[in-house]
Design a protein around this motif. Sequence first.
Motif, short mmCIF file in Angstrom:
data_model
loop_
_atom_site.label_atom_id
_atom_site.label_comp_id
_atom_site.label_asym_id
_atom_site.label_seq_id
_atom_site.Cartn_x
_atom_site.Cartn_y
_atom_site.Cartn_z
N PHE A 237 1.07 -1.38 -0.16
CA PHE A 237 -0.15 0.31 0.44
C PHE A 237 0.69 1.03 0.26
CE2 PHE A 237 -3.75 2.21 2.58
CZ PHE A 237 -3.61 3.09 1.47
N SER A 238 2.49 1.48 1.13
CA SER A 238 2.34 2.57 1.41
C SER A 238 3.00 2.80 -0.54
CB SER A 238 4.15 2.10 1.63
OG SER A 238 5.13 1.15 1.19
N ASP A 239 3.37 2.06 -1.77
CA ASP A 239 3.76 2.26 -2.93
C ASP A 239 2.96 3.19 -3.43
OD1 ASP A 239 6.18 1.17 -2.62
OD2 ASP A 239 5.69 -1.02 -4.10
N THR A 240 1.68 3.68 -3.02
CA THR A 240 0.91 4.07 -3.85
C THR A 240 0.97 5.96 -3.42
OG1 THR A 240 -1.04 4.08 -1.99
CG2 THR A 240 -0.81 2.57 -3.40
N GLY B 6 -6.09 5.38 -10.60
CA GLY B 6 -4.84 5.59 -11.43
C GLY B 6 -3.31 6.05 -10.93
N VAL B 7 -2.00 5.95 -11.66
CA VAL B 7 -0.66 5.98 -11.58
C VAL B 7 -0.51 7.41 -12.08
CG1 VAL B 7 -0.86 3.90 -11.66
CG2 VAL B 7 -0.08 4.76 -13.30
N ILE B 8 0.83 8.19 -11.33
CA ILE B 8 1.54 8.82 -11.65
C ILE B 8 2.79 8.17 -12.58
CG2 ILE B 8 2.85 11.04 -10.65
CD1 ILE B 8 1.07 11.40 -8.96
N ILE B 9 3.42 9.32 -13.69
CA ILE B 9 4.39 9.00 -14.32
C ILE B 9 4.72 10.18 -13.95
CG2 ILE B 9 5.48 8.46 -16.49
CD1 ILE B 9 3.72 6.16 -15.44
N ASN B 10 6.43 10.22 -13.46
CA ASN B 10 7.47 10.94 -13.04
C ASN B 10 8.49 11.33 -14.29
OD1 ASN B 10 6.74 12.27 -9.96
ND2 ASN B 10 6.90 10.10 -9.71
N LYS B 11 7.54 11.52 -15.63
CA LYS B 11 7.77 11.84 -17.21
C LYS B 11 6.98 13.28 -17.06
CE LYS B 11 12.23 9.86 -16.37
NZ LYS B 11 13.26 10.45 -16.89
N GLU B 12 8.16 14.27 -18.23
CA GLU B 12 6.89 14.90 -19.19
C GLU B 12 6.74 14.29 -20.30
OE1 GLU B 12 7.09 19.18 -18.78
OE2 GLU B 12 9.07 18.28 -18.42
N ARG B 13 5.75 14.32 -20.88
CA ARG B 13 5.75 13.67 -22.74
C ARG B 13 6.48 14.52 -23.33
NH1 ARG B 13 1.44 18.64 -24.85
NH2 ARG B 13 1.75 20.28 -22.96
N ALA C 244 -5.03 3.01 -7.14
CA ALA C 244 -4.88 4.27 -6.52
C ALA C 244 -4.11 5.09 -5.75
CB ALA C 244 -5.93 3.93 -4.94
N THR C 245 -3.78 6.01 -6.26
CA THR C 245 -2.49 6.94 -6.16
C THR C 245 -2.59 7.68 -5.39
OG1 THR C 245 -1.78 6.73 -8.23
CG2 THR C 245 -1.05 8.73 -7.21
N VAL C 246 -2.02 8.06 -3.72
CA VAL C 246 -2.57 9.40 -3.14
C VAL C 246 -1.36 10.20 -3.07
CG1 VAL C 246 -2.25 9.56 -0.53
CG2 VAL C 246 -2.82 7.33 -1.09
N LEU C 247 -1.83 11.36 -3.67
CA LEU C 247 -0.64 12.36 -3.86
C LEU C 247 -0.75 14.03 -2.12
CD1 LEU C 247 1.00 13.78 -5.52
CD2 LEU C 247 -1.00 14.96 -6.26
N VAL C 248 0.45 13.51 -1.54
CA VAL C 248 0.64 14.31 -0.69
C VAL C 248 0.80 15.44 -0.75
CG1 VAL C 248 1.23 14.28 1.75
CG2 VAL C 248 0.69 12.51 0.94
N GLY C 249 0.43 16.88 -0.59
CA GLY C 249 1.08 17.93 -1.16
C GLY C 249 2.42 18.45 0.66
N ALA C 250 2.77 19.51 0.17
CA ALA C 250 3.57 19.80 0.47
C ALA C 250 3.96 21.20 0.31
CB ALA C 250 4.77 19.38 0.27
N ASP D 79 4.07 5.60 6.45
CA ASP D 79 3.96 4.98 7.62
C ASP D 79 2.74 4.80 7.43
OD1 ASP D 79 6.70 4.25 8.67
OD2 ASP D 79 6.91 5.77 9.73
N ALA D 80 2.07 5.68 7.48
CA ALA D 80 0.53 5.60 7.64
C ALA D 80 -0.24 4.34 6.75
CB ALA D 80 -0.44 6.83 7.53
N ALA D 81 -0.01 4.82 5.50
CA ALA D 81 -0.31 3.41 4.89
C ALA D 81 0.41 2.19 4.67
CB ALA D 81 0.10 3.72 3.07
N SER D 82 1.50 1.51 5.20
CA SER D 82 2.05 0.78 6.12
C SER D 82 1.48 -0.29 6.75
CB SER D 82 3.73 0.64 6.34
OG SER D 82 4.23 0.74 4.50
#
Length: 522
Positions: free
Chosen positions: A186-189, A203-210, A356-362, A377-380
């Motif tokens: 779960f922590s991988d999300t 969905g999933v996030i790809i950390n690259k641009e087109r 699912a993807t959990v996007l945490v803002g900072a 930690d919360a997800a695990s």
Amino acid sequence: MSLKKEAISGSEVDEKLAALMTNSNAIRAIASAVEGTLGPKGLDTMLVDKFGDVVITNDGVTILTMMEANHPAARMLINIAKAQQEEIGDGTTTATVMAGALVSAGFEQVAKGVPVARVIEGLRVGLKRALEAMSEQARPVVGLGDPAVRQVALIAGRDHGDIADLVVRAAVLIGEDKFKDPTFKFSDTIVAEEGAENQVFMGVIINKERMNRQMPKELDRVKVLVIDDALEPEEIDDEALGTEAGFSRYLQLQTEFKENIDKIAGLGVGLVLADRGVDDAAEEILADSGIMVVQRVANKELRKASELTGARMIKRTGLKKAVDELEKYLGYADKVSSDEKLEQVWVMGGKGKPMATVLVGAATSEVVGERERIAKDAASSVQSAIKGGVVPGGGSMELAVAREVEKVREGIRGMAAYGVDCVVDALKRPMAQIVANAGFNPLEKLGDVIAAQVETGKHSLAVDCDSGQVADMYELGVVDPANVKIHALKAAGEVAEAILRIDTIIKKREEKDMHNKDIVSQ
């Protein structure tokens, strides 16, 4: 943080205890580095490298893996903490603190004259009973709607309510069946980004641009091709290229490659994800065809996208297949969008497995890493709770288990009983440290809690770190995953026994020196 053997007079400790003493000191030093972070009032640790770069964190495994530790016993403890993190995803601080308590108590008993073999014998008996008692106290989690799920996320997430809510929403979206998959983490999300808004999406996030701005920015209801390879012509070495046959082969491969690219466009593919680079000519053709291409995608992200969309990953040589065969490799996504600000591509919805993807803002780059660690930690912890149930937190469960272990001691004859005492001391340590970190007297508060647990028969009583009063942890919503506690004690027992068994420390010869000596002897 460097660990050095404390100076001590030879008259104070028998020379035979030298190895155990220096190992015990190293373990204590490691435990002291993280024990101040334990509990709701635990403080942060600042880690500074030689360049002055700073990491401020409350996360035990982060502190342990980043700190400088030169002593071999210290590295053993750090490796145990890493194993705890890899297996369970949380509880590294608890495991480290209890390991430190076990080793310290064991050393004290040996220094008094108790044989190491007897201490270890008692440790095994005490740990066996403690682990049984912990399992007996576990309460199952009844579905993802159980209030305990959010409380676990909140406690592991260090009271960050926004993160706890995100994690619980993601768990509900994924579904309970997914958590039963032994390969699912779960922590991988979890993804944290500076400037992003907190959200959960399927969905999933790809950390690259087109690849370029001429490619579409957004796509709806598209076919997806996932290439676990480079999207480039097959290569021919320079030597072969210098021959007539080699050059002829090169031209053939170029022609085949262009046919394959045309084939992709003809299939109506909207998104192409490639593991490695994409040829310039292929980029141009696919862009002209209105296809979004993302190259050099991390393998983990590639696999997630494949799982979400139902696409079967294919090598570049597989593109030679007939069109009807290639169709079977395509996946499907409901929506694909490129976020230029975050430099990401989002793939949402699909015909594959729910992801699912959990996007945490900072707000700033300095807190991105810590927000991500907290969310992971919360997800695990949520995943552990769903699998193995929950136990009361605040050190209450360990204290109740300590009383069960004391009953075992009464039936043991001989010096092995002193090893059981070590387990009892270690089980009291988490609550003592939590109380101390909250600014209260641990001896006084432990006495109050023990008396209250005995009087009421409630194993869930501990200290409310805000008021200092004895309170029911279940009523306060302070719960921990049972598996985290069980694995932490098991890990602590393993490292403690390993350390106590070391009688002599001998420096190894360098492998190079040994090899050179072998050559000379020949």
